[in-house]
Write an enzyme that holds these catalytic residues in place. Structure first.
Site, PDB file in Angstrom:
ATOM      1  CD  GLU A 105      -8.741  -3.539  -0.495  1.00 38.60           C
ATOM      2  OE1 GLU A 105      -9.485  -3.679   0.493  1.00 38.60           O
ATOM      3  OE2 GLU A 105      -7.732  -4.239  -0.680  1.00 38.60           O
TER       4      GLU A 105
ATOM      5  CG  ASP B  70      -1.652  -1.287   1.452  1.00 36.55           C
ATOM      6  OD1 ASP B  70      -2.028  -1.926   0.458  1.00 36.55           O
ATOM      7  OD2 ASP B  70      -1.836  -1.669   2.624  1.00 36.55           O
TER       8      ASP B  70
END
Length: 493
Positions: A192, A26
């Site tokens: 997401e 991420d």
């Protein structure tokens, strides 16, 4: 100053360019002045969220971490930091698990990117969890926050929400509105990791979908666009734009950034060979805006090089541990560095206390020198998944022991008697990310194999992070393990 040596090798990478080797899920990036700053998920490892800086988006230097100790409100799962810069101040939006609660979106801030950071606590805490925050100003300059409701954790859809936020970043000041959710077949059970960029007439939302993590991951990435931040949002009919390749698997969850008039996406993917064992690594890929107002990722070769640690050595000569070391959010790290030795305090738990370093390839060797004469704890070298999953070779007095701890229970143990008066050299050889062979030597030469059959450590990596190679200290809390050195040697892929 601590001492550690890093030898590097370079790889010519096409299109999907490795820039953050090792476990860096991420990744987020922002330009502040003439320098780019990045961070990444650390999950249940401390320090939380590394701070890295670069002039070219390829060569990164670590400059510390956002949190060296846990924020008071949170206990674990430190995910998805989004580093941003606005009106002379740095903000980090992050996800963590609230004590006696669920996943929340929180924010911290600093006067300068290297910190120190002040935590402002959680902003959003929905019943099923709130994650993956991204701030964005609308077409009128008002500040908003975008996030995902973690519905997939309870078998529900995953709406992407937006709400106006005050300029202090301490509260939401409007009702939330849904931007979009997982509704197309390729998105599977979730969307997401939304990040945005404004270009021309459109806001563009980069987002990930499907299964993020582990050997069975199905992650892919796409884009949506809208002329208003509030929508309606149109998903590209050519989605997904980033998919698995022969080299990199399950790409997603990143941040767009501009450099020199060109646009890039920094995101993560698994190396096809090392997979979950080395974790999700940071990749960079150029993209362009097409004549019809969409996004196209470029497949042109890059003349830049990735930097992959090949050899790391620590002789514990400083006053504090090297920034390469990490430890569990569930353990209080207690250590001293004295006269070129690490004294690591023990814990009377199944894993013992431990510190670990990221691994970078499927094949590597870790070495440690234990001062047996000075150690009072059981002292070891280990492949570490988490507090309940660890494979270690340790020494206590004349007893050399290999232990496999799986789900908190001893799955395997074997002992030998090794006579040594001073020190013992421990070696851990790992192949294919999971096949572990331990060796030992009283002299540092002529190593003897401890386990003739390699240990299968397939079970080690937690679903959201990678294996660490490191050191352990097990026993009563007043005991210590004493290490003279540690080294990690990766075999290039």
């Amino acid at each position: 100053m601590f001492f550690f040596l890093i030898v590097i090798f370079s790889l010519n990478i096409k299109a999907q360019q490795l820039v953050l080797p090792g476990d860096n899920p991420d990744p987020s990036v922002v330009k502040i002045g003439d320098t780019y700053w990045a961070s990444a998920t650390t999950s249940n490892w401390l320090p939380a969220y590394p701070l890295l800086k670069s002039k070219d988006l390829v060569n990164w230097k670590m400059e510390g971490s956002i949190f060296n100790k846990l924020p008071e409100w949170a206990d674990y799962y430190f995910w998805a930091p989004e580093v941003t810069y606005d009106k002379g101040r740095v903000y980090v939006y992050y996800t963590a698990h609230k004590k006696n609660g669920n996943l929340c979106v929180a924010v911290a801030s600093a006067d300068k990117p290297e910190g120190p950071y002040r935590d402002h606590g959680p902003l959003i805490c929905q019943e099923v969890g709130s994650i993956d925050a991204f701030p964005m100003r609308d077409e009128n300059g008002k500040l908003h926050i975008i996030w995902k409701e973690d519905g997939n954790s309870v078998g529900k859809p995953t709406p992407i929400w937006i709400s106006e936020m005050n300029e202090e970043r301490t509260a939401l000041i409007s009702e939330k509105k849904e931007l979009f959710r997982n509704e197309q077949p390729w998105e599977a059970n979730l969307v997401e990791g939304v990040s945005m960029i404004k270009h021309g007439d459109y806001f563009y939302a980069f987002y990930a979908a499907a299964g993020c993590c582990g050997p069975g991951c199905t992650y892919v990435s796409g884009v949506a666009r809208s002329k208003s931040l509030f929508g309606p949002w149109e998903k590209y009919d050519k989605n997904p734009l980033l998919v698995s390749t022969e080299k990199w698997k399950c790409p997603g969850h990143g941040t767009p950034v501009e450099m020199g008039g060109k646009f890039y996406f920094l995101y993560h993917a698994y190396d096809a060979k090392s997979g979950a064992f080395a974790g999700r690594q940071g990749l960079l890929q150029e993209f362009v805006f097409t004549s019809d107002g969409w996004i196209q990722f470029m497949d042109t070769a890059s003349d830049k090089s990735a930097i992959v640690p090949l050899s790391i050595s620590d002789e514990f000569k400083g006053r504090s541990l090297s920034e390469l070391w990490q430890w569990s959010v569930f353990q209080n790290l207690d250590y001293k560095l004295t006269k070129g030795n690490l004294e690591l305090s023990a814990l009377p738990v199944v894993s013992g206390s431990y510190i670990g370093q990221k691994t970078y390839t499927a094949d590597y060797t870790a070495d440690a020198v234990v001062s047996v004469a000075r150690s009072t704890a059981e002292s070891g070298i280990a492949a570490i998944g988490d507090d309940n999953n660890i494979v270690t070779m340790s020494v206590a007095g004349d007893t050399l022991r290999v232990s496999v701890i799986k789900r908190g229970n001893a799955a395997f143990m074997m002992e030998k008697t090794v006579k040594t008066k001073d020190k013992l050299h421990l070696r851990m050889q790992v192949k294919n990310g999971k096949d572990i062979t331990f060796l030992y030597s009283t002299t540092g030469k002529d190593f003897k194999v401890f386990n003739d059959e390699s240990i299968d450590a397939t079970f080690l990596p937690p679903w959201d992070r990678a294996i660490r190679a490191g050191l352990t200290s097990k026993g009563d809390a007043y005991k210590t393990a004493v290490f003279e050195s540690f080294s990690l040697k990766s075999i290039g892929e």
